[in-house]
Enzyme design. Structure first.
Site, PDB file in Angstrom:
ATOM      1  N   LYS A 236      41.856 -27.214 -12.120  1.00 19.70           N
ATOM      2  CA  LYS A 236      42.426 -26.624 -13.337  1.00 19.70           C
ATOM      3  C   LYS A 236      43.513 -27.516 -13.917  1.00 19.70           C
ATOM      4  O   LYS A 236      43.668 -27.647 -15.130  1.00 19.70           O
ATOM      5  CB  LYS A 236      43.000 -25.243 -13.023  1.00 19.70           C
ATOM      6  CG  LYS A 236      43.567 -24.517 -14.231  1.00 19.70           C
ATOM      7  CD  LYS A 236      42.471 -24.217 -15.236  1.00 19.70           C
ATOM      8  CE  LYS A 236      42.953 -23.737 -16.584  1.00 19.70           C
ATOM      9  NZ  LYS A 236      41.939 -23.747 -17.609  1.00 19.70           N
TER      10      LYS A 236
ATOM     11  N   LYS B 103      32.308 -28.044 -22.648  1.00 18.74           N
ATOM     12  CA  LYS B 103      32.187 -26.755 -21.936  1.00 18.74           C
ATOM     13  C   LYS B 103      30.867 -26.700 -21.174  1.00 18.74           C
ATOM     14  O   LYS B 103      30.797 -26.338 -20.005  1.00 18.74           O
ATOM     15  CB  LYS B 103      32.282 -25.572 -22.922  1.00 18.74           C
ATOM     16  CG  LYS B 103      33.688 -25.328 -23.451  1.00 18.74           C
ATOM     17  CD  LYS B 103      34.611 -24.645 -22.495  1.00 18.74           C
ATOM     18  CE  LYS B 103      35.537 -25.550 -21.727  1.00 18.74           C
ATOM     19  NZ  LYS B 103      36.447 -26.406 -22.382  1.00 18.74           N
TER      20      LYS B 103
ATOM     21  N   GLU C  34      30.882 -29.186 -18.145  1.00 16.41           N
ATOM     22  CA  GLU C  34      31.747 -28.935 -16.983  1.00 16.41           C
ATOM     23  C   GLU C  34      31.358 -27.697 -16.189  1.00 16.41           C
ATOM     24  O   GLU C  34      31.664 -27.609 -15.002  1.00 16.41           O
ATOM     25  CB  GLU C  34      33.218 -28.907 -17.398  1.00 16.41           C
ATOM     26  CG  GLU C  34      33.664 -27.854 -18.336  1.00 16.41           C
ATOM     27  CD  GLU C  34      35.170 -27.983 -18.612  1.00 16.41           C
ATOM     28  OE1 GLU C  34      35.915 -28.318 -17.683  1.00 16.41           O
ATOM     29  OE2 GLU C  34      35.573 -27.755 -19.769  1.00 16.41           O
TER      30      GLU C  34
ATOM     31  N   CYS D 150      52.540 -10.693 -17.318  1.00 17.89           N
ATOM     32  CA  CYS D 150      53.096 -10.539 -15.970  1.00 17.89           C
ATOM     33  C   CYS D 150      52.363  -9.405 -15.277  1.00 17.89           C
ATOM     34  O   CYS D 150      51.561  -8.701 -15.880  1.00 17.89           O
ATOM     35  CB  CYS D 150      54.572 -10.193 -16.068  1.00 17.89           C
ATOM     36  SG  CYS D 150      55.503 -11.317 -17.106  1.00 17.89           S
TER      37      CYS D 150
ATOM     38  N   HIS E  62      23.035 -43.442 -36.626  1.00 17.50           N
ATOM     39  CA  HIS E  62      23.475 -44.749 -36.110  1.00 17.50           C
ATOM     40  C   HIS E  62      23.179 -44.892 -34.619  1.00 17.50           C
ATOM     41  O   HIS E  62      23.801 -45.692 -33.918  1.00 17.50           O
ATOM     42  CB  HIS E  62      24.969 -44.936 -36.396  1.00 17.50           C
ATOM     43  CG  HIS E  62      25.295 -44.733 -37.840  1.00 17.50           C
ATOM     44  ND1 HIS E  62      24.974 -45.641 -38.817  1.00 17.50           N
ATOM     45  CD2 HIS E  62      25.863 -43.680 -38.482  1.00 17.50           C
ATOM     46  CE1 HIS E  62      25.349 -45.178 -40.002  1.00 17.50           C
ATOM     47  NE2 HIS E  62      25.890 -43.990 -39.824  1.00 17.50           N
TER      48      HIS E  62
ATOM     49  N   TRP F 187      55.059 -14.215 -15.548  1.00 15.43           N
ATOM     50  CA  TRP F 187      54.499 -15.318 -16.325  1.00 15.43           C
ATOM     51  C   TRP F 187      55.487 -15.506 -17.455  1.00 15.43           C
ATOM     52  O   TRP F 187      55.521 -14.754 -18.414  1.00 15.43           O
ATOM     53  CB  TRP F 187      53.111 -14.940 -16.865  1.00 15.43           C
ATOM     54  CG  TRP F 187      52.517 -16.002 -17.699  1.00 15.43           C
ATOM     55  CD1 TRP F 187      52.491 -16.088 -19.061  1.00 15.43           C
ATOM     56  CD2 TRP F 187      51.870 -17.196 -17.230  1.00 15.43           C
ATOM     57  NE1 TRP F 187      51.867 -17.234 -19.453  1.00 15.43           N
ATOM     58  CE2 TRP F 187      51.477 -17.936 -18.364  1.00 15.43           C
ATOM     59  CE3 TRP F 187      51.576 -17.684 -15.971  1.00 15.43           C
ATOM     60  CZ2 TRP F 187      50.821 -19.155 -18.267  1.00 15.43           C
ATOM     61  CZ3 TRP F 187      50.915 -18.890 -15.878  1.00 15.43           C
ATOM     62  CH2 TRP F 187      50.546 -19.613 -17.006  1.00 15.43           C
TER      63      TRP F 187
ATOM     64  N   ASN G  31      56.566  -6.329 -18.787  1.00 15.87           N
ATOM     65  CA  ASN G  31      55.497  -7.292 -19.117  1.00 15.87           C
ATOM     66  C   ASN G  31      55.328  -7.247 -20.629  1.00 15.87           C
ATOM     67  O   ASN G  31      54.982  -6.202 -21.187  1.00 15.87           O
ATOM     68  CB  ASN G  31      54.183  -6.900 -18.433  1.00 15.87           C
ATOM     69  CG  ASN G  31      53.012  -7.707 -18.992  1.00 15.87           C
ATOM     70  OD1 ASN G  31      53.194  -8.829 -19.437  1.00 15.87           O
ATOM     71  ND2 ASN G  31      51.835  -7.094 -19.017  1.00 15.87           N
ATOM     72  N   GLY G  32      55.606  -8.357 -21.295  1.00 15.37           N
ATOM     73  CA  GLY G  32      55.474  -8.356 -22.757  1.00 15.37           C
ATOM     74  C   GLY G  32      56.555  -9.203 -23.400  1.00 15.37           C
ATOM     75  O   GLY G  32      57.229  -9.990 -22.727  1.00 15.37           O
TER      76      GLY G  32
ATOM     77  N   GLU H 117      34.021 -30.200 -28.095  1.00 15.72           N
ATOM     78  CA  GLU H 117      34.485 -29.171 -27.151  1.00 15.72           C
ATOM     79  C   GLU H 117      33.308 -28.365 -26.599  1.00 15.72           C
ATOM     80  O   GLU H 117      33.226 -28.071 -25.399  1.00 15.72           O
ATOM     81  CB  GLU H 117      35.509 -28.253 -27.823  1.00 15.72           C
ATOM     82  CG  GLU H 117      36.007 -27.092 -26.987  1.00 15.72           C
ATOM     83  CD  GLU H 117      36.646 -27.463 -25.667  1.00 15.72           C
ATOM     84  OE1 GLU H 117      36.816 -26.561 -24.827  1.00 15.72           O
ATOM     85  OE2 GLU H 117      36.917 -28.660 -25.430  1.00 15.72           O
TER      86      GLU H 117
ATOM     87  N   ARG I 256      47.916 -12.617 -12.743  1.00 11.78           N
ATOM     88  CA  ARG I 256      48.517 -12.370 -14.053  1.00 11.78           C
ATOM     89  C   ARG I 256      49.729 -13.256 -14.304  1.00 11.78           C
ATOM     90  O   ARG I 256      50.158 -13.414 -15.448  1.00 11.78           O
ATOM     91  CB  ARG I 256      48.940 -10.907 -14.192  1.00 11.78           C
ATOM     92  CG  ARG I 256      47.812  -9.896 -14.053  1.00 11.78           C
ATOM     93  CD  ARG I 256      48.338  -8.477 -14.221  1.00 11.78           C
ATOM     94  NE  ARG I 256      48.946  -8.316 -15.520  1.00 11.78           N
ATOM     95  CZ  ARG I 256      48.259  -8.036 -16.632  1.00 11.78           C
ATOM     96  NH1 ARG I 256      46.949  -7.894 -16.558  1.00 11.78           N
ATOM     97  NH2 ARG I 256      48.854  -7.922 -17.795  1.00 11.78           N
TER      98      ARG I 256
END
Ligand code: AGP
Length: 615
Positions: A610, A492, A495, A2, A511, A75, A101-102, A488, A27
């Site tokens: 996103k 990356k 994109e 947060c 193959h 958050w 925050n935490g 992956e 945040r």
């Protein structure tokens, strides 16, 4: 993760705090709130939504007067985003008001104790428990706010950056830090507190960054007294002069959110297993899973549905669950699954993986699975998101907000959660020996340090990126648990650099794809020292014999592949089952540096969003 802001001084606090919250919105942005002391009482306003929603509500509902105040942008971790769970939170008497925050890990047991003493709670948050604990200590010990905070914090386990004040003593703010960032801005006759310096950078460049286990009592027109929480000892704080500009601060001094998020992985992986993995005690505890262990163990099969990077995390989970829990797993592209008329029964368990929790195809796959009677479990990063509400139960990753479109820390925290789920289920099903079980817990506990180590190859990877930034194509190869990592890595690069890249199981080369190999083709091979090693070495020989350029991810101390490969990226030795958590790091950095060198908009790559909320 947060954002917290506070002000005490001669100016009106409201505009400073509001602007500060807007600066910290990267945040967390699911709810916001403010508390001002208007000279006689606390004016508190909070709401679900963005800081702009708070602004609109506050200007209609509270007096905005006062030169003391605290503000918060949230958050969510404990308690879904809504008005009640938003910060600030009052103590039962209404005298104390706090922002946090935490995560307070032992909040449930403290809450129980306080309820026995007659306290009541309006929210589901750990933070409301903390402010009432402070109130209880203040009452029982008959001490000042600062002392009460110090005593109370010695009773909590977890991470926190807090700021609070007492309406009966409006000439001070008390703050404290453990694990979450907290900066104090030293102005002329005024003081600022914030998660980073962005809220006060235009007012002062003098800042104290509190260390872990430190607290401070900030007194109007006077000073800042910093003390150790453990023993209340006074500390002489180091006041540093800030060099960073605003944009740099928001990115934590990194050039892009993506790089910042890559470097956040050691701490967010720790946050993701905090209070859930107790390696020495041999305990894995996932609140959302505990009541459904039987459902998983007796399932005919586990079906994983997801998209993009989350789908790659699902593929890694297929290896983990089949290996450790001995249950058949199928991994489905949510977009195909939802239209394929799949055979699903109530004996199936479906795991839906999503960072945003809003991906349309994954949501539709969930709805279909529920219609057909399956039990649906979510692995999400956004608390209160649609997917977290649609699923029967679930576990949150604690990666914090992921701003860069290219997912990085969400991937590794998803794998961390899925690994903990598999270990918990294997424990109950007895499909893992006690020694293997304990070994995995200890190894998982060491992953943040190993990721930290893998990040130290950054400079070397930057040099490799310079060599290959103009390549037209890339191939990525991996075996076993690292086949999904190859996929992956290729995603990356695609994109954010717009270079065509494909990931393959290394043995699949013969193959077809091997026809693509020539001296122009860079081939990234994950060749860590595990039970596929010899096979991968021969795959490398096949590529070498066609003049392909080898960039190999190798285990520390490797010699064989080092001699064969054109370039190597080293990672710490890790058991196969956990290796994707470290082998993915150099691939993230390679794609990042190549994209930067090509001048791409790394955080906002073309054509991508996103969260894909449309099909
Ligand atoms: C990954 O870097 C991309 N941003 C994208 O593939 C993403 O993983 C996919 O859209 C799924 O998103 P979700 O995890 O939020 O559901």
């Amino acid at each position: 993760m947060c954002g917290i802001v506070g002000y005490i001084g001669k100016k009106e606090a409201y505009p400073i705090i509001l602007n500060g919250l807007k600066r910290l919105e990267y945040r967390g942005y699911d709810s916001a709130g403010i508390a001002l002391f208007d000279g006689s009482d606390i004016q508190l306003c909070k709401t679900q939504g963005k800081v702009a929603d708070l602004e609109a509500k506050a200007e209609k509902n509270i007096s905005l007067k006062g030169s003391l105040g605290i503000g918060h942008t949230r958050w969510a971790t404990h308690g879904v985003p809504n008005d009640i769970n938003s910060h600030p939170h009052y103590s039962n008497s209404g005298d104390l008001v706090i922002i946090h925050n935490g995560i307070i890990e032992n909040y449930a047991s403290i809450k129980k104790e306080l309820i026995n003493r007659g306290y009541t709670f309006t929210s589901d948050t750990d933070t409301e428990v903390l402010v009432n604990l402070i109130e209880e200590v203040k009452k029982q010990e008959n001490v000042k706010l600062g002392k009460a905070v110090q005593i109370a914090l010695n009773q909590v386990v977890g991470a926190y950056a807090i700021a609070l004040f007492d309406k009966n003593k409006p000439d001070e703010i008390v703050v404290a830090k453990l694990g979450s960032p907290l900066a104090i801005g030293i102005g002329d006759d005024e003081f600022f507190v914030a998660s980073d310096a962005s809220p006060f950078i235009e007012f002062t460049k003098n800042a104290i960054y509190l260390e872990d286990q430190e607290m401070a009592i900030i007194r109007r027109d006077r000073d800042v007294k910093v003390r150790k929480i453990k023993d209340d000892k006074l500390v002489t704080p180091y006041v540093q002069e800030l060099q960073l500009n605003l944009e740099q601060i928001e990115k934590g001094g990194y050039d892009h959110f993506m790089l910042k998020e890559i470097y956040e992985q050691p701490s967010v992986i720790k946050d993701t297993y905090r209070g859930r993995l107790l390696a020495n005690e041999g305990i894995v505890r996932l609140g959302g899973l505990e009541d459904h262990i039987k459902r998983f163990i007796n399932a005919d099969r586990i079906i994983i549905v997801a998209c993009g990077t989350s789908w790659h995390a699902g593929l890694v989970a297929e290896y983990i669950f089949e290996d450790l829990v001995r249950v058949p797993v199928e991994v489905e592209y949510a977009s195909e699954f939802r239209y394929r008329n799949p055979i699903i029964t109530e004996k199936d368990v479906v795991i839906a993986i999503s960072q945003s929790g809003e991906t349309a195809d994954t949501l539709a796959a969930i709805k279909l699975a529920k219609e057909k009677g399956a039990f649906v479990y979510g692995v999400c990063n956004v608390v209160g998101s649609t997917i977290s509400r649609e699923t029967h139960s679930g576990t949150y990753t604690h990666a914090g907000p992921e701003i860069g479109v290219a997912s990085t820390k969400a991937f590794t925290t998803q794998i961390t959660v899925l690994t903990m789920m598999a270990l918990r289920l294997a424990k109950s099903k007895g499909t893992l020996s006690q020694s293997d079980y304990m070994l995995h817990l200890r190894e998982l506990d060491m992953i943040p340090a190993k990721v930290e180590e893998a990040l130290q190859s950054d400079e070397n990877i930057k040099e490799i990126s310079k060599v290959f930034k103009d390549a037209a194509n890339f191939l990525y190869l991996g075996r076993g648990y690292n086949f999904p990592v190859a996929l992956e890595g290729a995603l990356k690069l695609k994109e954010i650099s717009y270079i065509h890249a494909e990931g393959y199981p290394a043995a699949e080369m013969k193959h077809g794809p091997i026809a693509l190999i020539d001296e122009q083709m860079p081939v990234v091979v994950i060749a860590i020292n595990n039970n596929h090693y010899e096979k991968v070495v021969s795959n490398i020989q096949e590529i070498k014999s066609r003049a392909g350029k080898i960039i190999a991810v190798v285990s520390e101390g490797d010699t064989t592949v080092k001699e064969m490969a054109d370039y190597v990226m080293e990672v710490p030795v890790t058991p196969e089952t956990l290796s994707p958590l470290v082998t993915t790091i150099p691939l993230q950095l390679l794609s990042y540096h190549i994209a930067v060198m090509l001048g791409r908009d790394v955080d906002q790559p073309r054509n991508l969003a996103k969260s894909v909320t449309v099909e």
